[in-house]
Design a protein around this motif. Structure first.
Motif, PDB file in Angstrom:
ATOM      1  N   GLU A  27     -10.204   4.324  15.512  1.00 34.72           N
ATOM      2  CA  GLU A  27     -10.742   3.634  14.257  1.00 34.72           C
ATOM      3  C   GLU A  27     -10.866   4.691  13.249  1.00 34.72           C
ATOM      4  N   ASP A  28     -11.070   6.094  13.619  1.00 37.39           N
ATOM      5  CA  ASP A  28     -10.977   6.931  12.487  1.00 37.39           C
ATOM      6  C   ASP A  28      -9.591   7.579  11.996  1.00 37.39           C
ATOM      7  N   LEU A  29      -8.672   6.897  12.576  1.00 40.47           N
ATOM      8  CA  LEU A  29      -7.159   7.143  11.946  1.00 40.47           C
ATOM      9  C   LEU A  29      -6.820   5.949  11.191  1.00 40.47           C
ATOM     10  N   PRO A  30      -5.581   6.360  10.430  1.00 37.14           N
ATOM     11  CA  PRO A  30      -5.194   5.516   9.401  1.00 37.14           C
ATOM     12  C   PRO A  30      -4.523   4.303  10.298  1.00 37.14           C
ATOM     13  N   GLU A  31      -4.542   2.911   9.766  1.00 39.07           N
ATOM     14  CA  GLU A  31      -3.780   1.713  10.612  1.00 39.07           C
ATOM     15  C   GLU A  31      -2.435   2.447  11.251  1.00 39.07           C
ATOM     16  N   GLN A  32      -1.660   3.009  10.248  1.00 38.11           N
ATOM     17  CA  GLN A  32      -0.275   3.236  10.406  1.00 38.11           C
ATOM     18  C   GLN A  32      -0.152   4.262  11.542  1.00 38.11           C
ATOM     19  N   LEU A  33      -0.963   5.182  12.103  1.00 40.12           N
ATOM     20  CA  LEU A  33      -1.114   5.940  12.807  1.00 40.12           C
ATOM     21  C   LEU A  33      -1.671   5.736  14.278  1.00 40.12           C
ATOM     22  N   ARG A  34      -2.212   4.465  14.379  1.00 38.18           N
ATOM     23  CA  ARG A  34      -2.958   4.165  15.489  1.00 38.18           C
ATOM     24  C   ARG A  34      -2.208   3.975  17.007  1.00 38.18           C
TER      25      ARG A  34
ATOM     26  N   ILE B  76       0.196   6.059  17.773  1.00 35.29           N
ATOM     27  CA  ILE B  76       0.378   7.269  18.151  1.00 35.29           C
ATOM     28  C   ILE B  76      -0.948   7.932  18.734  1.00 35.29           C
TER      29      ILE B  76
ATOM     30  N   ALA C 139      -2.883  10.192  21.725  1.00 30.68           N
ATOM     31  CA  ALA C 139      -3.624  11.425  21.396  1.00 30.68           C
ATOM     32  C   ALA C 139      -5.029  11.519  21.782  1.00 30.68           C
TER      33      ALA C 139
ATOM     34  N   LEU D 286     -12.420  15.835  13.825  1.00 34.63           N
ATOM     35  CA  LEU D 286     -12.757  15.042  12.663  1.00 34.63           C
ATOM     36  C   LEU D 286     -13.976  15.632  12.076  1.00 34.63           C
TER      37      LEU D 286
ATOM     38  N   ARG E 134     -16.613  12.626   8.558  1.00 34.44           N
ATOM     39  CA  ARG E 134     -17.094  11.568   7.541  1.00 34.44           C
ATOM     40  C   ARG E 134     -18.589  10.968   7.437  1.00 34.44           C
TER      41      ARG E 134
ATOM     42  N   SER F 111      -7.858   4.174   3.231  1.00 32.91           N
ATOM     43  CA  SER F 111      -6.554   4.288   4.039  1.00 32.91           C
ATOM     44  C   SER F 111      -6.887   5.134   5.453  1.00 32.91           C
ATOM     45  N   LYS F 112      -7.943   5.856   5.176  1.00 36.62           N
ATOM     46  CA  LYS F 112      -8.577   6.909   6.458  1.00 36.62           C
ATOM     47  C   LYS F 112      -7.454   7.906   6.703  1.00 36.62           C
ATOM     48  N   VAL F 113      -6.629   8.118   5.674  1.00 35.98           N
ATOM     49  CA  VAL F 113      -5.859   9.413   5.896  1.00 35.98           C
ATOM     50  C   VAL F 113      -6.801  10.525   5.958  1.00 35.98           C
ATOM     51  N   ARG F 114      -6.210  11.581   6.613  1.00 35.83           N
ATOM     52  CA  ARG F 114      -7.346  12.895   6.978  1.00 35.83           C
ATOM     53  C   ARG F 114      -6.983  13.959   6.064  1.00 35.83           C
TER      54      ARG F 114
ATOM     55  N   LEU G 154       2.582   8.649   5.012  1.00 32.19           N
ATOM     56  CA  LEU G 154       2.464   7.371   5.219  1.00 32.19           C
ATOM     57  C   LEU G 154       3.421   6.501   4.172  1.00 32.19           C
TER      58      LEU G 154
ATOM     59  N   GLY H   3       0.640  14.519  20.115  1.00 24.98           N
ATOM     60  CA  GLY H   3       0.107  13.657  21.219  1.00 24.98           C
ATOM     61  C   GLY H   3      -0.811  14.403  22.200  1.00 24.98           C
ATOM     62  N   ARG H   4      -1.473  15.408  21.708  1.00 24.62           N
ATOM     63  CA  ARG H   4      -2.314  16.233  22.611  1.00 24.62           C
ATOM     64  C   ARG H   4      -3.894  15.672  22.484  1.00 24.62           C
ATOM     65  N   PRO H   5      -4.825  15.690  23.317  1.00 24.99           N
ATOM     66  CA  PRO H   5      -6.067  15.343  23.249  1.00 24.99           C
ATOM     67  C   PRO H   5      -6.738  16.044  21.985  1.00 24.99           C
TER      68      PRO H   5
END
Lengths: 127, 555
Positions: A92-99, A101, A105, B45, B52, B113-116, B124, B381-383
């Motif tokens: 949920e903390d990620l943008p939709e487009q990245l969920r 992948i 992660a 985060l 946040r 959009s929750k971009v970080r 995106l 792709g890592r934790p």
């Protein structure tokens, strides 16, 4: 937002943690600054006053800082802080487009107890 | 960045024991905050975006405080002494409308959009090419500016404590490093809040002195008018096209300074936007820059005004034989007028501002490095705990680079200016890509890259032609304004051309990123009392600005 740390019996740490609000820090800092600068102002010499355009700046600024510090403390008492918690990241903390992948992660899902491996002290200044 | 302490020692700060005690107390509070927040960092985060979770007043003060670094405090007072009252345009026409625009218009795209990070939005909305340009220039640029702040901090430390510069640099770096490693962004923001109030309290006495000692504001303005002419104290005088104001003409001020330069800086600089992304909900994120705009409106009173007064109070400042440069205006005034105790608070504020400026750069650098370079391109792709560890190592690496930059800056005092000019070339084209990307759905994936590239090339070209005397402008400031207008126009044209030969992105790909498809959370949709409404508060600060302009003319 619940964290594994939130267990009964840790109320004393919670109380301590509640004191660690930014308002208590800022309030305490200005109370200390205010006291010191006011004392300096009370003992200001004539040459000090002459230096700053005939104003006893320390005696002006000290009480202002005391008032500011008191204001933060009163605010803290009127509106106690919510406890800040760290939390594990979720999809949920990620943008939709990245969920898509994001799932790979994030192998550890929150809410599933016991999946968290013991923290390792490998990183600098870690836990 | 050059304080006179390194050019002959004309400037010294004589601290009494009580002043040193105040400094010591402040710095133990800074470390205390770091230790208190260690507990709160569990995920990347938390480390990069405070989970946040912060309230709007905290992120709002952090937003403005992150900007009050060495460049702001010393640079704006120097510009006040050099160019006069017209410098207020950088605040009242430039920064504040940009901050209001960010809060009211752009924040839903960033936060919803929750971009970080800011570069992640580009990834995106456009493609990895646009993303990489922004991520890499930001990472390099923020390290260099961190180095400039570190250098400024070390010069003051060197002068105060009498230790060699290299030790001062390392001492300051280790200090900033430790509190960011402990508490991450929250640590940086909490310190910014504390720093904000100390700077405010520390600088206000200088303003009082500037007014009292020069015989009141109208006296001060009369004296300056007699010496430097009407346009020195009246911000809009001489700004007609072909006029004489060194700052430039009104088209350059409104289109170049306000729309291109300031909007470019405030709406795309991740070191700023990161503070808003750390807010706890959509409404708080939108309020962040607007809350920050209120104190920002008054910053000229503690920077530009003392700078102007320094011309009267420190005769000969800026000339070779006085030994004082314009950059020394604030520290020199402090030394001349502030009594013990008050001087301690003021110097602490100065040090805290330099430190927070550096911390802001480091804490945004590590987020972009970790999320936008390491996670996206090097080790995906890592934790999450892996990226938290990478973030902490990136902080160590970033501070190490800043130390080296500071050492280079100590050898070549002009190099930092050139480097900052270099990175300013990217700001306006970036803003062009963001604003068109947000409001024009048809802009395609490669449009971002071509817009940034074309805009940057034009920006560099105009600058080069000015330096080669092919184009003439009234001053460097005037050049930047018109260079920005040209860069924005070129970027926009390139984006339209690139979009014509490509398929647009699907609505699904654009969800949350473009106008008409914003994602708003409950806090943002809900009706608010006036004091939590971004629109009401935003209009309020704009009205305040107009009032301040009128006030300047009243004196």
């Amino acid at each position: 937002m619940t964290s594994p740390e939130e267990r009964p019996g840790e109320q004393s740490t919670e109380l301590l943690a509640k004191l660690f609000d930014i308002r208590s820090f800022t309030g305490a800092l200005f109370l200390i600054f205010g006291v010191i600068v006011t004392i300096v102002g009370l003992g200001a010499s004539d040459s000090d006053i002459q230096k700053s355009a005939g104003l006893n700046l320390a005696l002006l600024l000290g009480p202002i800082m005391l008032a500011l510090g008191a204001m933060f403390i009163v605010w803290l008492l009127i509106k106690p802080p919510e406890l800040l918690h760290g939390h594990e990241m979720t999809e949920e903390d990620l943008p939709e487009q990245l969920r898509h992948i994001g799932l790979e992660a994030l192998p550890e899902h929150p809410g599933e107890p016991g999946t968290e491996p013991p923290p390792r002290g490998r990183r600098p200044g870690g836990h | 960045m050059s304080l006179a302490v390194d050019s002959g020692g004309a400037l010294s700060l004589d601290l009494s024991p009580v002043d040193l005690l105040l400094m010591l107390i402040y710095f133990s509070f800074v470390l205390g905050i770091g230790f208190a927040l260690k507990r709160v960092v569990k995920s990347s985060l938390d480390f990069f975006l405070s989970g946040r979770s912060l309230p709007a007043w905290v992120t709002g003060i952090g937003f403005i405080s992150a900007n009050i670094g060495a460049v702001e405090l010393l640079g704006q007072s120097a510009s006040g002494a050099q160019y006069g009252a017209a410098m207020v345009h950088y605040f009242w026409v430039g920064a504040i409308p940009a901050m209001v625009f960010l809060g009211i218009v752009m924040m839903p795209f960033y936060y919803g959009s929750k971009v970080r990070s800011v570069p992640e939005y580009l990834r995106l909305r456009f493609d990895p090419k646009a993303h990489l340009i922004n991520a890499i220039t930001f990472v390099v640029g923020s390290m260099l500016i961190a180095g400039v702040n570190l250098y400024a901090l070390s010069i003051v430390l060197e002068a105060l404590l009498g230790i060699p510069l290299i030790f001062a640099i390392i001492l300051a770096a280790v200090f900033v490093l430790s509190y960011i490693l402990l508490g991450g962004l929250t640590s940086a923001i909490y310190n910014e809040v504390m720093q904000f109030f100390v700077v405010l309290i520390g600088m206000v006495p200088l303003t009082i002195i500037a007014i009292k000692e020069t015989g009141g504001l109208s006296q001060l303005f009369d004296k300056l008018t007699a010496e430097h002419g009407q346009s020195f104290v009246e911000p809009w005088t001489g700004t007609s096209v072909g006029g004489s104001s060194p700052v430039g003409d009104w088209i350059g001020i409104i289109l170049g300074l306000a729309f291109c330069l300031s909007f470019g800086y405030w709406t795309t600089n991740f070191a700023e936007v990161q503070r808003a992304m750390a807010a706890k909900d959509g409404n708080s994120a939108r309020l962040t820059p607007i809350i920050g705009a209120y104190p920002k409106a008054f910053v000229p009173l503690i920077t530009i005004l003392p700078g102007m007064a320094a011309l009267i109070l420190l005769p000969g400042i800026g000339s070779a034989d006085s030994g004082l440069e314009y950059n020394d205006a604030i520290p020199a005034l402090m030394d001349k007028y502030l009594p013990p105790g008050v001087l301690g608070v003021a110097v602490t504020g100065l040090l805290a501002a330099f430190m927070a400026g550096m911390a802001a750069n480091v804490s945004s650098f590590n987020a972009v490095f970790t999320y936008d370079l390491w996670q996206d391109y090097i080790r995906p792709g890592r934790p999450d705990r892996y990226y938290l560890a990478v973030g902490r190592w990136a902080t160590v690496g970033g501070v190490a680079v800043a130390v080296m930059t500071a050492l280079i800056a100590s050898g070549f005092s002009n190099i930092s200016n050139y480097l900052q000019t270099l990175f300013s070339f990217f700001n306006v084209p970036l803003f062009c890509a963001f604003i068109i990307g947000m409001f024009w759905k048809r802009a395609t994936r490669s449009a971002g890259f071509w817009g940034i590239l074309a805009g940057t090339v034009v920006s560099v070209t105009v600058y080069a032609l000015y330096k080669l005397d092919v184009l003439t402008f009234r001053s460097d400031l005037h050049e930047t304004m018109w260079g920005s207008i040209a860069a924005f126009a070129a970027g926009a044209v390139a984006m339209v051309l690139a979009s014509m030969r490509e398929q647009r992105k699907t609505d699904e790909e654009l969800h949350g990123l473009v106008y008409g498809m914003e994602i708003r959370d409950a806090s943002d949709i809900a009706r608010h009392a006036w004091y939590r409404s971004p629109v009401v508060l935003g209009i309020g600060v704009l009205v305040l600005n107009v009032g301040l302009y009128i006030a300047v003319y009243a004196f």
